[in-house]
Design an enzyme around this catalytic site. Structure first.
Site, PDB file in Angstrom:
ATOM      1  N   ASP A   1       1.286  -0.876  -0.218  1.00 25.84           N
ATOM      2  CA  ASP A   1       0.105   0.093  -0.948  1.00 25.84           C
ATOM      3  C   ASP A   1       1.051   1.217   0.055  1.00 25.84           C
ATOM      4  OD1 ASP A   1       0.867  -0.471   2.718  1.00 25.84           O
ATOM      5  OD2 ASP A   1      -0.605  -1.420   3.749  1.00 25.84           O
TER       6      ASP A   1
ATOM      7  N   ASP B   1      -8.115  -3.287  13.799  1.00 27.17           N
ATOM      8  CA  ASP B   1      -9.626  -3.340  13.121  1.00 27.17           C
ATOM      9  C   ASP B   1      -9.744  -4.638  12.217  1.00 27.17           C
ATOM     10  OD1 ASP B   1      -8.062  -2.275  11.014  1.00 27.17           O
ATOM     11  OD2 ASP B   1      -9.668  -0.518  10.544  1.00 27.17           O
TER      12      ASP B   1
ATOM     13  N   HIS C   1      -7.808  -4.657  10.065  1.00 32.47           N
ATOM     14  CA  HIS C   1      -6.614  -4.527   8.040  1.00 32.47           C
ATOM     15  C   HIS C   1      -5.958  -4.816   7.453  1.00 32.47           C
ATOM     16  CE1 HIS C   1      -5.239  -0.198   9.767  1.00 32.47           C
ATOM     17  NE2 HIS C   1      -4.262  -0.921   8.762  1.00 32.47           N
TER      18      HIS C   1
ATOM     19  N   GLU D   1      -9.682  -1.648   5.065  1.00 32.23           N
ATOM     20  CA  GLU D   1     -10.462  -1.527   6.321  1.00 32.23           C
ATOM     21  C   GLU D   1     -11.460  -2.206   6.270  1.00 32.23           C
ATOM     22  OE1 GLU D   1      -9.295   0.605   8.178  1.00 32.23           O
ATOM     23  OE2 GLU D   1      -8.720   2.126   7.185  1.00 32.23           O
TER      24      GLU D   1
HETATM   25  C1  F6R Z   1       1.551  -1.972   6.177  1.00 31.73           C
HETATM   26  C2  F6R Z   1       0.185  -2.399   6.530  1.00 31.73           C
HETATM   27  C3  F6R Z   1      -0.729  -2.196   7.246  1.00 31.73           C
HETATM   28  C4  F6R Z   1      -0.104  -2.325   8.548  1.00 31.73           C
HETATM   29  C5  F6R Z   1      -0.973  -2.811  10.039  1.00 31.73           C
HETATM   30  C6  F6R Z   1      -0.214  -2.568  11.339  1.00 31.73           C
HETATM   31  O1  F6R Z   1       1.963  -1.925   4.813  1.00 31.73           O
HETATM   32  O2  F6R Z   1       0.212  -3.163   5.483  1.00 31.73           O
HETATM   33  O3  F6R Z   1      -1.575  -2.712   7.398  1.00 31.73           O
HETATM   34  O4  F6R Z   1       0.396  -4.079   8.815  1.00 31.73           O
HETATM   35  O5  F6R Z   1      -1.595  -1.365   9.843  1.00 31.73           O
HETATM   36  O6  F6R Z   1       0.660  -2.057  11.902  1.00 31.73           O
HETATM   37  P1  F6R Z   1       1.879  -1.719  12.470  1.00 31.73           P
HETATM   38  O7  F6R Z   1       3.044  -3.339  12.216  1.00 31.73           O
HETATM   39  O8  F6R Z   1       2.550  -0.334  12.419  1.00 31.73           O
HETATM   40  O9  F6R Z   1       1.320  -1.962  13.557  1.00 31.73           O
END
Ligand code: F6R
Length: 242
Positions: free
Chosen positions: A69, A137, A139, A144
């Site tokens: 992303d 959440d 994701h 989302e």
């Molecule tokens: C980012 C991604 C997000 C993160 C998620 C957890 O490329 O794919 O889905 O994996 O937001 O983020 P952290 O590791 O910072 O808790």
């Protein structure tokens, strides 16, 4: 379903275990295609991959990568762009060819065409491993909670929960982009293998729901229950309720 759960003492150790899986993959196939993620969770893994490349244990010269992303509206060199994150935390330190690294373009003039092109590239290359973290959440990427599982790379409006969670990296919450581009759940599920890394007590609740609850687009990561080769690597804190 084949879901293997590996419990480690620390987040560092979870990164090392994930690095073992990547090392095995690169030794088996020099031109592996890796799906990568940003965020705090993959940092120990990236540090370990850099160390192993420096020691000549692994070689990225033929590897291709595709990131999950990118924020919409951020230039590649913006301090908070995911392209910059990847350069600083991995790509600049290993022998990967710049042209073999792919991140959705935050500044795409035609976002729809960019998403279609990115999705085609990922599917044609064929992901050998997709690395995932998980949001509070549920994701994955920027997919989302929703009423359906998005199939392809697409533009998303970020939820207030995700904007708040990501505000820690920006000067103020108003600077956090409100939209992003992400591989779809369908794109992620094309990977031959999924490696999810998770750490910290704040992820214990969502990990319980992920592994014990139903598969539902209300918890996008729950789809991994339907994949036939998944490894979840978590520290004790994140897996304390499992
Ligand atoms: C980012 C991604 C997000 C993160 C998620 C957890 O490329 O794919 O889905 O994996 O937001 O983020 P952290 O590791 O910072 O808790």
């Amino acid at each position: 379903m084949s879901l293997k759960l590996i419990r480690t003492n620390t987040a560092e150790e979870a990164g090392a275990v994930a690095a073992d899986i990547f090392e095995e993959q690169l030794k088996k196939k020099k031109d592996s295609v890796l799906g990568l993620a940003t965020g705090s969770t993959p940092l120990p893994l990236y540090r370990e991959l850099i160390r192993r490349e420096k020691e000549g244990i692994i070689d990225f010269s033929e590897v291709k990568t595709f990131n999950l992303d990118e924020y919409k509206g951020l230039a590649p060199d913006h301090p908070q762009s995911y392209r910059r994150f990847m350069q600083e935390n991995l790509f600049d330190h290993i022998n990967i060819r710049p042209e073999n690294t792919h991140v959705p373009q935050g500044l795409a003039v035609d976002p729809t065409a960019m998403c279609i092109g990115y999705d085609d590239m990922v599917r044609q290359a064929g992901l050998d491993i997709q690395l995932l973290g998980i949001g509070h959440d549920g994701h994955i990427g920027f997919n989302e909670p929703d009423i359906c599982f998005p199939k392809f790379t697409h533009e998303v409006q970020l939820t207030s929960m995700t904007i708040e969670a990501n505000a820690r990296f920006f000067d103020s919450i108003d600077d956090v982009p409100k939209a992003a581009f992400t591989m779809g759940i369908g794109t992620i599920m094309t990977a031959k293998k999924i490696v999810m890394v998770v750490s910290g007590a704040d992820k214990a609740g969502i990990m319980f729901d992920l592994l014990h609850g139903p598969v539902t687009p209300q918890l996008p990561a729950s789809i991994i229950q339907f994949h036939n080769d998944v490894v979840v690597i978590g520290d004790h804190a994140a897996l304390s309720r499992i």
